[in-house]
Design an enzyme around this catalytic site. Sequence first.
Site, short mmCIF file in Angstrom:
data_model
loop_
_atom_site.label_atom_id
_atom_site.label_comp_id
_atom_site.label_asym_id
_atom_site.label_seq_id
_atom_site.Cartn_x
_atom_site.Cartn_y
_atom_site.Cartn_z
N ALA A 43 -0.70 -10.85 3.17
CA ALA A 43 -0.46 -10.22 1.75
C ALA A 43 -1.82 -10.28 0.99
O ALA A 43 -2.47 -9.69 0.25
CB ALA A 43 0.64 -10.63 0.90
N ASP A 44 -2.25 -11.74 1.09
CA ASP A 44 -3.40 -12.23 0.33
C ASP A 44 -4.54 -11.47 0.80
O ASP A 44 -5.60 -10.95 0.13
CB ASP A 44 -3.56 -13.76 0.52
CG ASP A 44 -2.87 -14.39 -0.43
OD1 ASP A 44 -2.46 -13.95 -1.42
OD2 ASP A 44 -2.45 -15.85 -0.06
N VAL A 45 -4.74 -11.40 2.17
CA VAL A 45 -6.10 -10.82 2.64
C VAL A 45 -6.17 -9.30 2.22
O VAL A 45 -6.95 -8.77 1.90
CB VAL A 45 -6.13 -11.13 4.37
CG1 VAL A 45 -7.18 -10.23 4.72
CG2 VAL A 45 -6.40 -12.61 4.45
N GLY A 61 -6.96 -9.04 -1.17
CA GLY A 61 -8.46 -9.11 -1.40
C GLY A 61 -9.29 -7.81 -1.21
O GLY A 61 -10.25 -7.40 -1.46
#
Length: 369
Positions: A170-172, A175
């Site tokens: 989810a973070d990648v 981003g």
Amino acid sequence: MTDAPKAPFRVIDFSQVMAGPFCTRLLADVGAEVIKVEPEGGESMRGRPPVRDGASSYFGALNAGKRSVTLDLKSEEGLARARALIASADVVVENFRPGVMARLGLGWDRLSELNPRLVYCAISGFGQSGAAATRPAYAPMIHAASGFDLTLMGFDPPANRPAPTGMFFADVLAGVFAWGAIQAALLERERSGLGQLVDVALMDCILSMMVYEVQEVQFPQANPRHVYVPVKTTDGFIVTVPLSDKNFQGLRTMLGDPDWAKDPIYATAVGRQTHWAEMMVEIEAWTRSRSGDDCVAALMAAGVPTSRYRTVAEALTSDEARERGILAPVIDASGEFKVPNPPFKFSRSRAHVGNRVPEVGEGNDEFFG
């Protein structure tokens, strides 16, 4: 000596940990001047392993190519310096919980008055408004809340609980989506002359990745989706994909046209997908007495897309990784190490990680005098 070329745009990066820094490192990779704002002593990620001689290569991979300044955002001086930076900026990126920047006087409403051309990107778990907006959110929580983890569990019927999470998809994703959305907003600014708020939510990003699952919820299918399974070899596993008619014909020829392959259930791509698990059992009867490399060589020569399951170390030292220049050297206070370049190349302009990781506050004198 000529001056270095001017950066195409300036980014003030208030983000921490992964989603925001991943976005802003990509912006730096394509030539932006990214000024990372850190508290005195530096962001907590500077202590996150892997650490060697006091420097975190994890932090370095996310922040190479940026500058660093330190500000106390709870002081009037710190806020004044932040506003001065933002007045000269094209982009602000932050990933605090919604409301934090506004309480500091650095929210979108105030900053858009200060700098009407500003593109302000806010990354959060559930977006900047709505009932869930103020919930704390880390990637593992989003994986669970979005259905992603239970979907993966459904691919492995014997599993009786979701798999542990160790990679922060989810973070990648957030981003990368933020990186693209910022550039779209900058392009729109060329027409309108105005900046805008870019609201990126980790939940939205994960759901957008599950293309089939979102449609299957609306239009349930009688047969479950086929899944690609590991096939055992003498020294590990391979994944093989005889999906098209051409792929399957190559498989039949390579195996000597065995009786099972003549079954009408495998005659079409739809049939093969429906009976994928049974087909993999038949293929494994051949692979399990051979090495992974031998299986890959034979299947690929027959036109069947196949790969051995490799470690990250094996992937990074592969011929294709070297040919693509996936890894590039960067330098921090403890010396040189390697990080991935951006996963795209341009024919004419820059797409390359910067070669230095900033020390805490190394830009204070330059930017604040």
